[in-house]
Design a protein around this motif. Structure first.
Motif, PDB file in Angstrom:
ATOM      1  N   THR A   1       0.835  -1.190   0.000  1.00 43.62           N
ATOM      2  CA  THR A   1       0.000   0.000   0.000  1.00 43.62           C
ATOM      3  C   THR A   1       0.871   1.242   0.000  1.00 43.62           C
ATOM      4  O   THR A   1       2.069   1.180   0.306  1.00 43.62           O
ATOM      5  CB  THR A   1      -0.931  -0.009   1.232  1.00 43.62           C
ATOM      6  OG1 THR A   1      -1.899   1.028   1.099  1.00 43.62           O
ATOM      7  CG2 THR A   1      -0.129   0.221   2.520  1.00 43.62           C
TER       8      THR A   1
ATOM      9  N   MET B   1       1.937   4.997   1.330  1.00 41.17           N
ATOM     10  CA  MET B   1       1.967   5.750   2.579  1.00 41.17           C
ATOM     11  C   MET B   1       0.717   6.621   2.688  1.00 41.17           C
ATOM     12  O   MET B   1       0.312   7.268   1.708  1.00 41.17           O
ATOM     13  CB  MET B   1       3.215   6.622   2.613  1.00 41.17           C
ATOM     14  CG  MET B   1       3.397   7.427   3.871  1.00 41.17           C
ATOM     15  SD  MET B   1       4.977   8.282   3.890  1.00 41.17           S
ATOM     16  CE  MET B   1       4.810   9.366   2.506  1.00 41.17           C
TER      17      MET B   1
ATOM     18  N   VAL C   1      -4.897   0.477   6.135  1.00 45.32           N
ATOM     19  CA  VAL C   1      -4.653  -0.955   5.937  1.00 45.32           C
ATOM     20  C   VAL C   1      -5.431  -1.738   6.994  1.00 45.32           C
ATOM     21  O   VAL C   1      -5.398  -1.374   8.173  1.00 45.32           O
ATOM     22  CB  VAL C   1      -3.155  -1.285   6.068  1.00 45.32           C
ATOM     23  CG1 VAL C   1      -2.923  -2.779   5.975  1.00 45.32           C
ATOM     24  CG2 VAL C   1      -2.355  -0.551   5.005  1.00 45.32           C
TER      25      VAL C   1
ATOM     26  N   SER D   1      -1.075   4.625   7.194  1.00 48.63           N
ATOM     27  CA  SER D   1       0.099   3.762   7.198  1.00 48.63           C
ATOM     28  C   SER D   1       1.356   4.560   6.834  1.00 48.63           C
ATOM     29  O   SER D   1       1.286   5.568   6.126  1.00 48.63           O
ATOM     30  CB  SER D   1      -0.087   2.595   6.224  1.00 48.63           C
ATOM     31  OG  SER D   1      -0.344   3.076   4.923  1.00 48.63           O
TER      32      SER D   1
ATOM     33  N   SER E   1       6.093  -1.312   7.704  1.00 45.65           N
ATOM     34  CA  SER E   1       6.367  -2.507   6.902  1.00 45.65           C
ATOM     35  C   SER E   1       6.945  -3.603   7.788  1.00 45.65           C
ATOM     36  O   SER E   1       7.943  -3.398   8.490  1.00 45.65           O
ATOM     37  CB  SER E   1       7.345  -2.169   5.775  1.00 45.65           C
ATOM     38  OG  SER E   1       6.777  -1.215   4.893  1.00 45.65           O
TER      39      SER E   1
ATOM     40  N   VAL F   1       4.674  -0.903   2.968  1.00 47.78           N
ATOM     41  CA  VAL F   1       4.148   0.444   2.771  1.00 47.78           C
ATOM     42  C   VAL F   1       5.194   1.238   1.989  1.00 47.78           C
ATOM     43  O   VAL F   1       6.329   1.399   2.444  1.00 47.78           O
ATOM     44  CB  VAL F   1       3.836   1.131   4.104  1.00 47.78           C
ATOM     45  CG1 VAL F   1       3.219   2.514   3.862  1.00 47.78           C
ATOM     46  CG2 VAL F   1       2.905   0.274   4.952  1.00 47.78           C
TER      47      VAL F   1
END
Lengths: 113, 114
Positions: free
Chosen positions: A13, A15, A19, A82, A87, A112
């Motif tokens: 995904t 930033m 999530v 996120s 990560s 991320v």
């Protein structure tokens, strides 16, 4: 039994995005744990539930992280927004009673970017 | 005081050799010491566990040794095989005080060379 089921297995995904990680514990297990695994910090306990009630969330890194367990068969871990430092591989584990052994799911690898 | 310190961080052993991983703890209230094995892409799985009322426990090729006075415990894998290559985590908990929640070491990546 299918074991602890986590979804998705992988999540990439950007930033700032939200999530949501999902976990289905083993039926009959009354404890549920969320762990984060990184090379630097190893396995860190984020939060755990007993009978769907959050007991200890002192490991949750900051307010961007939240977890819920609306019923005995489902839990979510949400990160909003996120950041790249989120990560990691996120594991869910469940346990029957205080003396039960942990059963871990296969984890969700979050990246991320 | 809640930490569990694990060493080495990585270990390379020849097939047939003995793999030894060590852990140390500070909290004397800990009363349960499991070892978990993790293969790539999988979650950790319980390998073997010991309680402080015994000094050694053996299951097949795997042995836990426990030294209560030194607050140390170790995992020995005899006749190591390439299939043993994985990451191993020691852990500790206090069932009486913290609902049995595990504190994990940082892991040891074991590679067994054929």
């Amino acid at each position: 039994d299918a074991g602890v089921i986590q979804s998705p297995r992988h999540e990439v995904t950007e930033m700032g995005q939200e999530v949501t990680l999902r976990c289905k514990p083993i039926s009959g297990h009354d404890y549920l744990f969320w762990y984060r695994q990184t090379m630097m910090r190893g396995l860190e306990l984020l939060i755990y539930f007993n009978n769907n009630v959050p007991i200890d969330d002192s490991g949750m890194p900051e307010d961007r992280f939240s977890a819920k367990m609306p019923n005995a068969s489902f839990s979510t871990l949400k990160i909003q927004p996120s950041e790249p430092r989120d990560s990691a591989v996120y594991f869910c584990a469940s346990r029957r009673g205080v003396l039960g052994g942990y059963t871990f799911g296969s984890g969700t690898r979050l990246t991320v970017v | 005081q809640q930490q569990v310190k694990q060493s080495p961080q990585s270990l390379i052993v020849q097939k047939g050799g003995i793999s030894i991983i060590n852990c140390a703890y500070e909290n004397t209230a800990f009363d349960y010491f499991p070892w978990y094995q993790q293969f790539p892409g999988k979650g950790p799985a319980l390998l073997i566990a010991i309680r402080p009322d015994v000094s050694e426990k053996k299951e097949g090729r795997v042995t836990i040794s426990f030294n209560k006075s030194a607050k140390q415990f170790s995992l020995h894998i005899m006749d190591s095989q390439p299939g043993d290559s994985a990451t191993y985590f020691c852990a500790a908990s206090n069932y009486g005080g913290s609902q049995g929640n595990l504190i994990f070491g940082k892991g040891t990546k074991l590679s067994v060379k054929p």
